[in-house]
Motif scaffolding. Structure first.
Motif, PDB file in Angstrom:
ATOM      1  N   TRP A 137      -4.289   1.021  -2.581  1.00 54.15           N
ATOM      2  CA  TRP A 137      -5.141   1.299  -3.741  1.00 54.15           C
ATOM      3  C   TRP A 137      -5.843   0.020  -4.202  1.00 54.15           C
ATOM      4  N   GLN A 138      -5.109  -1.092  -4.257  1.00 53.37           N
ATOM      5  CA  GLN A 138      -5.750  -2.339  -4.656  1.00 53.37           C
ATOM      6  C   GLN A 138      -6.867  -2.710  -3.697  1.00 53.37           C
ATOM      7  N   GLN A 139      -6.622  -2.541  -2.418  1.00 50.67           N
ATOM      8  CA  GLN A 139      -7.638  -2.880  -1.431  1.00 50.67           C
ATOM      9  C   GLN A 139      -8.904  -2.053  -1.642  1.00 50.67           C
ATOM     10  N   LEU A 140      -8.738  -0.777  -1.917  1.00 49.02           N
ATOM     11  CA  LEU A 140      -9.895   0.088  -2.145  1.00 49.02           C
ATOM     12  C   LEU A 140     -10.658  -0.312  -3.407  1.00 49.02           C
ATOM     13  N   VAL A 141      -9.935  -0.614  -4.483  1.00 45.22           N
ATOM     14  CA  VAL A 141     -10.607  -1.069  -5.700  1.00 45.22           C
ATOM     15  C   VAL A 141     -11.362  -2.364  -5.428  1.00 45.22           C
ATOM     16  N   ASP A 142     -10.712  -3.296  -4.740  1.00 49.30           N
ATOM     17  CA  ASP A 142     -11.340  -4.585  -4.475  1.00 49.30           C
ATOM     18  C   ASP A 142     -12.537  -4.463  -3.537  1.00 49.30           C
ATOM     19  N   THR A 143     -12.616  -3.363  -2.810  1.00 46.03           N
ATOM     20  CA  THR A 143     -13.733  -3.129  -1.904  1.00 46.03           C
ATOM     21  C   THR A 143     -14.889  -2.411  -2.575  1.00 46.03           C
ATOM     22  N   PHE A 144     -14.580  -1.406  -3.402  1.00 48.99           N
ATOM     23  CA  PHE A 144     -15.627  -0.532  -3.940  1.00 48.99           C
ATOM     24  C   PHE A 144     -15.828  -0.653  -5.450  1.00 48.99           C
ATOM     25  N   GLY A 145     -14.798  -1.002  -6.224  1.00 53.70           N
ATOM     26  CA  GLY A 145     -14.860  -0.925  -7.675  1.00 53.70           C
ATOM     27  C   GLY A 145     -14.204   0.356  -8.141  1.00 53.70           C
ATOM     28  N   ASP A 146     -14.883   1.119  -8.999  1.00 55.14           N
ATOM     29  CA  ASP A 146     -14.344   2.419  -9.429  1.00 55.14           C
ATOM     30  C   ASP A 146     -14.206   3.337  -8.215  1.00 55.14           C
ATOM     31  N   THR A 165     -10.601  -1.178 -13.781  1.00 54.08           N
ATOM     32  CA  THR A 165      -9.679  -1.921 -14.642  1.00 54.08           C
ATOM     33  C   THR A 165      -8.450  -1.093 -14.962  1.00 54.08           C
ATOM     34  N   VAL A 166      -8.657   0.160 -15.269  1.00 54.23           N
ATOM     35  CA  VAL A 166      -7.548   1.054 -15.616  1.00 54.23           C
ATOM     36  C   VAL A 166      -6.649   1.282 -14.397  1.00 54.23           C
ATOM     37  N   ILE A 167      -7.257   1.388 -13.221  1.00 56.23           N
ATOM     38  CA  ILE A 167      -6.457   1.554 -11.998  1.00 56.23           C
ATOM     39  C   ILE A 167      -5.541   0.350 -11.817  1.00 56.23           C
ATOM     40  N   TYR A 168      -6.068  -0.848 -11.995  1.00 57.03           N
ATOM     41  CA  TYR A 168      -5.237  -2.044 -11.862  1.00 57.03           C
ATOM     42  C   TYR A 168      -4.058  -2.008 -12.827  1.00 57.03           C
ATOM     43  N   GLU A 169      -4.323  -1.636 -14.056  1.00 57.42           N
ATOM     44  CA  GLU A 169      -3.246  -1.568 -15.044  1.00 57.42           C
ATOM     45  C   GLU A 169      -2.171  -0.585 -14.608  1.00 57.42           C
ATOM     46  N   ALA A 198      15.997  -5.250   2.507  1.00 55.74           N
ATOM     47  CA  ALA A 198      15.647  -5.028   1.100  1.00 55.74           C
ATOM     48  C   ALA A 198      15.180  -6.311   0.424  1.00 55.74           C
ATOM     49  N   ALA A 199      15.817  -7.443   0.740  1.00 60.93           N
ATOM     50  CA  ALA A 199      15.413  -8.714   0.130  1.00 60.93           C
ATOM     51  C   ALA A 199      13.977  -9.069   0.530  1.00 60.93           C
ATOM     52  N   ALA A 200      13.637  -8.825   1.790  1.00 60.38           N
ATOM     53  CA  ALA A 200      12.278  -9.096   2.252  1.00 60.38           C
ATOM     54  C   ALA A 200      11.277  -8.178   1.561  1.00 60.38           C
ATOM     55  N   TRP A 201      11.630  -6.909   1.423  1.00 55.41           N
ATOM     56  CA  TRP A 201      10.750  -5.969   0.724  1.00 55.41           C
ATOM     57  C   TRP A 201      10.549  -6.376  -0.732  1.00 55.41           C
ATOM     58  N   SER A 202      11.593  -6.878  -1.374  1.00 60.39           N
ATOM     59  CA  SER A 202      11.473  -7.312  -2.773  1.00 60.39           C
ATOM     60  C   SER A 202      10.508  -8.482  -2.883  1.00 60.39           C
ATOM     61  N   LYS A 203      10.607  -9.432  -1.957  1.00 62.53           N
ATOM     62  CA  LYS A 203       9.677 -10.558  -1.982  1.00 62.53           C
ATOM     63  C   LYS A 203       8.241 -10.092  -1.738  1.00 62.53           C
ATOM     64  N   PHE A 204       8.072  -9.157  -0.819  1.00 60.51           N
ATOM     65  CA  PHE A 204       6.734  -8.626  -0.553  1.00 60.51           C
ATOM     66  C   PHE A 204       6.171  -7.945  -1.796  1.00 60.51           C
ATOM     67  N   ALA A 205       6.972  -7.105  -2.438  1.00 57.58           N
ATOM     68  CA  ALA A 205       6.520  -6.393  -3.629  1.00 57.58           C
ATOM     69  C   ALA A 205       6.156  -7.367  -4.745  1.00 57.58           C
ATOM     70  N   ASN A 206       6.971  -8.385  -4.958  1.00 54.75           N
ATOM     71  CA  ASN A 206       6.677  -9.361  -6.002  1.00 54.75           C
ATOM     72  C   ASN A 206       5.462 -10.214  -5.652  1.00 54.75           C
ATOM     73  N   SER A 207       5.273 -10.502  -4.374  1.00 53.19           N
ATOM     74  CA  SER A 207       4.090 -11.260  -3.958  1.00 53.19           C
ATOM     75  C   SER A 207       2.827 -10.428  -4.137  1.00 53.19           C
ATOM     76  N   LEU A 208       2.916  -9.127  -3.864  1.00 53.72           N
ATOM     77  CA  LEU A 208       1.790  -8.228  -4.116  1.00 53.72           C
ATOM     78  C   LEU A 208       1.514  -8.141  -5.609  1.00 53.72           C
ATOM     79  N   LYS A 209       2.569  -8.114  -6.402  1.00 56.46           N
ATOM     80  CA  LYS A 209       2.413  -8.104  -7.862  1.00 56.46           C
ATOM     81  C   LYS A 209       1.747  -9.393  -8.337  1.00 56.46           C
ATOM     82  N   LEU A 210       2.135 -10.528  -7.744  1.00 56.14           N
ATOM     83  CA  LEU A 210       1.472 -11.796  -8.055  1.00 56.14           C
ATOM     84  C   LEU A 210      -0.014 -11.702  -7.758  1.00 56.14           C
TER      85      LEU A 210
END
Length: 473
Positions: A137-146, A165-169, A198-210
């Protein structure tokens, strides 16, 4: 109705016949998801996502051209930003909605209805699928906007577009909800990214959140700070061993799609662009040895003028690593995360380390280590060193991040959009400026006209140079 055929391939475990419907088979029966195992739809989505982000097929992915790392030889429409002849936005849109998001949604439905799974197993597997959906979803927003979001992946025939903006939130809310559910009960052997770690997935999720938080720093500092702080405190990538990779195989159909585009095709459509080569030459960047092929003699690199008709033999070629069928695909890596931490330090975001120079050097080092290049002396180069390189922190971080995102065209293009560095070239033939977004697919204009027109008006016009909401500079 989407028809399912199962194969014995280790990665491509689901192949589907697809219709030309606008959102490609949203009429799959959500009440009968057990027609196929969740592992199959999950891996199909993973493979589709990595392939789409890795490919350089001009029908589906021209991000390496938008980032001006590569340019074309004989056929130069795409390097001159012709999106419509090959219907590139439609192809990207369809692939991400249909073959990634829809399969991940189906995965979650199958998991929810599996009576043999425990609640913990359901939560963990759903969390893995959810994190990849958030990435997409982030990739699509960053590519097209709304984009269609609330109404998407449903039986709504003409979906409305949600505000970017609302999608990001909402994506931040979703990732906050998903992270606590990550555990060792998720997909394990079927997980081709982290093998169920699971530890690797947690780091990935937090890095995506960053990443989500960093995108917001110029438009919503409060939400950016809370998002970045919580991601860093929970634990982001700390080495290249954490990178979100898909290891491709040596035989079709599981090779890196670059091998298909550059080797199996037998074509010579791409060369290194002068935009990238000239900057790396000025910096005497040792990564040239792996980024490029020294076809012009030892140590001689000459990039093709961006957007021009270029003779393949006369310019520097793409390096050997991009011609290997087993070169991994990458969704997010340690270098990218470290550059984000350098920005967070420059902005004095509470709860993040304060040493921007340290993270800047760490990011560059991570890139060199990943590519196996010798970094000796590079960080001391006055044009590279954080204290002496030209420009403000945005220019320093932006230029080096753009260089480090080689072979990750979308993030190279996005680094330029976010930091406005380095200076890119005007396309030689069309003389058009570098696009800041994909235009909406033609199908949207024809089949979802009312909502398309509303979305176009909301973002300031469906133009290549309209900026997505976080691109304010």
């Amino acid at each position: 109705m989407k028809k399912i055929f199962l194969t014995a391939l280790s990665l491509v475990v689901l192949v589907s016949c697809k219709t030309d419907d606008q959102y490609e088979d949203y009429n799959r029966d959500p009440k009968n998801p057990t027609q196929v195992a969740a592992e199959f739809t999950y891996n199909a989505a993973v493979k589709s996502l990595f392939d789409q982000m890795t490919s350089t097929n001009v029908n589906t992915n021209i991000f390496r051209l938008l980032g001006q790392h590569w340019t074309e030889t004989t056929y130069t429409d795409e390097a001159n930003y012709d999106f419509t002849t090959r219907n590139i936005p439609q192809n990207h849109w369809s692939e991400m909605y249909r073959d990634v998001l829809l399969d991940l949604k189906t995965t979650k439905e199958i998991v929810a209805g599996d009576t043999e799974l425990t609640d913990a197993e359901k939560s963990a597997r759903t969390a893995q699928a959810e994190i990849l959906m958030i990435y997409t979803w982030q990739q699509l927003v960053d590519t097209f906007g709304d984009i269609p979001y609330t109404d998407a992946l449903s039986d709504v025939t003409l979906p409305t577009y949600d505000d970017d903006t609302v999608i990001y939130e909402n994506l931040i809310e979703r990732i906050n909800a998903a992270i606590p559910d990550i555990s060792g009960s998720g997909f394990s052997a079927a997980d081709k990214i982290y093998g169920g770690d699971a530890a690797a997935w947690s780091k990935f999720a937090n890095s995506l959140k960053l990443r989500l938080g960093i995108r917001l720093t110029d438009v919503n500092p409060g939400l950016a700070q809370s998002t970045i702080t919580s991601a860093v405190s929970a634990g982001v990538f700390t080495s290249n061993a954490d990178n979100a990779l898909l290891q491709y195989e040596g035989a079709t159909p599981n090779t890196n799609p670059l091998w298909v585009d550059l080797v199996q095709s037998g074509r010579s459509d791409f060369i290194a662009a002068n935009t990238l080569v000239d900057i790396m030459n000025d910096l005497s960047d040792p990564r040239r040895e792996v980024y490029f092929d020294q076809n012009l003699g030892a140590g001689v690199y000459v990039g093709g003028p961006y957007g021009e008709n270029n003779s393949f033999p006369n310019y520097t070629h793409v390096g050997a690593a991009m011609h290997e069928p087993t070169t991994p695909g990458v969704l997010l890596d340690y270098a990218e995360v470290s550059f984000y931490l350098a920005e967070a330090a420059e902005r004095s975001i509470v709860g993040t380390p304060a040493d921007a120079e340290m993270y800047y050097n760490q990011a560059i080092t991570a890139s060199f280590d990943y590519w196996g290049a010798d970094i000796t002396g590079y960080l001391a180069n006055p044009d590279v060193a954080y204290t002496t390189a030209a420009g403000d922190w945005r220019q320093k971080i932006g230029t080096q991040m753009w260089l480090a995102m080689y072979n990750r065209g979308f993030e190279a293009w996005t680094a330029w959009r976010k930091y406005d560095a380095p200076a890119l070239n005007i396309a030689a033939i069309s003389e058009l400026p570098v696009p800041t977004r994909y235009t909406y697919p033609v199908n949207e204009q024809n089949l979802n006209q009312v909502n398309y027109e509303a979305a176009s008006a909301a973002i300031g016009g469906d133009d290549q140079t309209t900026k997505v909401f976080w691109d304010t500079m």
